[in-house]
Design a protein around this motif. Structure first.
Motif: not given
Length: 458
Positions: A5-8, A72-78, A298-299
């Motif tokens: 899942v997307n964690p957001f 998948e990880g919630g790390k910001p796209l930048i 994050a996406i």
């Protein structure tokens, strides 16, 4: 199948197969066969060619891989794009290391017993590698654990974090697409009992672990005799800011080091010890910058702080912050859940030394500021925990920088940079309960080989 899942927003974004012990046992059996059949070993130029082709595939899929890391990880796209670029560079580092896997001549004749002999060493693959990885860098960590095994000629089985397996499975598929036979690299998602059984299996020659200290040390205690390992856990990174520091450059660096990936980084800035002469100015400037951080999915291009990996982690961080405030910490900003999955970037001033946020890795968007007048007392407090990883000092005083470097417990000390700085070729090692062994691609390649000596008498 295992859903991801997307964690957001907790929406399902994909799935991967799960594996029982029968499947894992078969993978281990084949890995052992490949290690023992020297005619099956890939030649160095073949391994280099596979890694090069895989690297080119990753370059072509850079945008897709970055979006997958963010989703998948919630790390910001930048930041996810930076992770993919690092992973691609890691492949190049592994290719380079293939040419550096060499032995040395051992001097003979130093005593009469060595007369008439010539000796040297060469390096050979250690054997089957089992890797267990973490969620916070779902592509780059896998590259660090898997690509060195390919480079050194070891068959490898990797278990990604259950929250973030998509990037791992895709990377393994890319290796296969690049020409690596499937039996040489496998990704698995397993129940916990199967994972433990896999790690403890005597066919495992090298175990690579990235994750929490409790799990890592527990798994190490279960290793079969002869299995070598490297463990990378977390820290509660300390930073010293003295009164000579350039706050204009220190503040954005500290904010990035503390709130990058919402603090879900093993060397994230967590404890900032600032001289009493400048702490008010530092705190005010940091509050101004932290309040500007955009929290969200994050996406999205403008997101700077994404969600925590699971809702229960958001609840845990909220509990730790509330506990610190109740015990006397001053809440400078943040201090609240924004949703079930996000927590406001938070600054705390002078939480008690025995507060959970002062003692344990928060792995969330929380930075603690502590005032000091005696730098040795601040260093003593920094050193008081059972963890030790990377640290930092901000100063324009060379003597002060060297004093902190010499006295603070750390495997690396950054001067005028945050504690989360890392390149993929430098040594990366947790000390005390923070880990065992040395990471970094060249060091991992070395650990995944054995040095074999020949002595010729003539």
């Amino acid at each position: 199948m295992h859903e991801v899942v997307n964690p957001f927003d907790l929406s399902v974004i994909g799935s991967v197969p799960t594996h029982d012990w029968e499947a894992v046992d078969a993978f281990l059996a084949r890995a052992k066969e490949l290690s023992e059949d020297r005619t099956a070993w890939k030649k160095p130029h073949e391994r280099a060619a596979i890694l090069h082709r895989a690297m080119e595939i990753m370059k072509d899929r850079r945008d897709h891989l970055a979006m997958q890391v963010a989703a998948e990880g919630g790390k910001p796209l930048i930041d996810a794009r930076v992770e993919v670029d690092r992973a691609i560079n890691g492949m190049e580092l592994c290719i380079h290391e293939i040419g550096s896997l060499k032995g040395t001549e051992i001097p003979m004749g130093i005593t009469p017993a060595g007369d008439g002999r010539l000796a040297w060493t060469s390096r050979e693959p250690i054997g089957p590698v089992v890797a267990v990885s973490a969620f916070n860098h779902p592509l780059n960590l896998i590259v660090h654990q898997v690509a060195p095994a390919v480079a050194t000629g070891c068959p490898v089985i990797v278990k990604p974090a259950g929250d973030t397996p998509l990037s791992c499975f895709e990377f393994i598929d890319i290796l296969h697409e690049a020409g690596l036979p499937k039996e040489w690299a496998k990704a698995v998602v397993t129940p916990r009992d199967v994972s433990s059984k896999m790690v403890a299996d005597p066919r495992v020659a090298f175990f690579s672990f990235i994750g929490s200290a409790g799990v890592g040390w527990s798994l190490r205690s279960q290793l079969a005799p002869g299995t070598r390992c490297a463990l990378e856990h977390g820290g509660v990174a300390p930073v010293i800011v003295d009164k000579s520091a350039d706050l204009a450059s220190a503040v954005p660096s500290l904010v990035k080091g503390g709130f990058y990936h919402s603090g879900q980084v093993c060397v994230s800035v967590q404890r900032v010890f600032a001289h009493s002469a400048i702490i008010d100015e530092l705190a005010s400037a940091m509050v101004e910058e932290v309040k500007k951080l955009k929290v969200g999915n994050a996406i999205h291009e403008d997101t700077e702080c994404g969600p925590l990996i699971r809702p229960k982690e958001c609840d845990r961080v909220a509990q730790w912050v509330d506990e610190a405030v109740s015990a006397g910490a001053t809440l400078l900003c943040g201090g609240k859940k924004l949703s079930d999955t996000t927590y406001a970037p938070t600054l705390l001033l002078n939480p008690p030394a025995d507060a959970t946020v002062s003692q344990n890795e928060v792995f969330g968007p929380v930075v603690c500021l502590y005032s000091y007048t005696d730098v040795d007392a601040a260093i003593a407090q920094a050193n008081s925990l059972d963890v030790s990883f990377q640290a930092a000092v901000y100063t324009n005083d060379l003597a002060g920088a060297m004093h902190t470097y010499r006295h603070i417990n750390a495997s690396a000390v950054m001067v005028n940079d945050h504690s989360a700085f890392r390149t993929d070729w430098m040594p990366f090692a947790g000390l005390k309960t923070s880990g065992h062994g040395v990471g970094g691609i060249p060091y991992t390649c070395h650990e995944m080989t054995i040095e074999k000596m020949i002595v010729i008498k003539s």
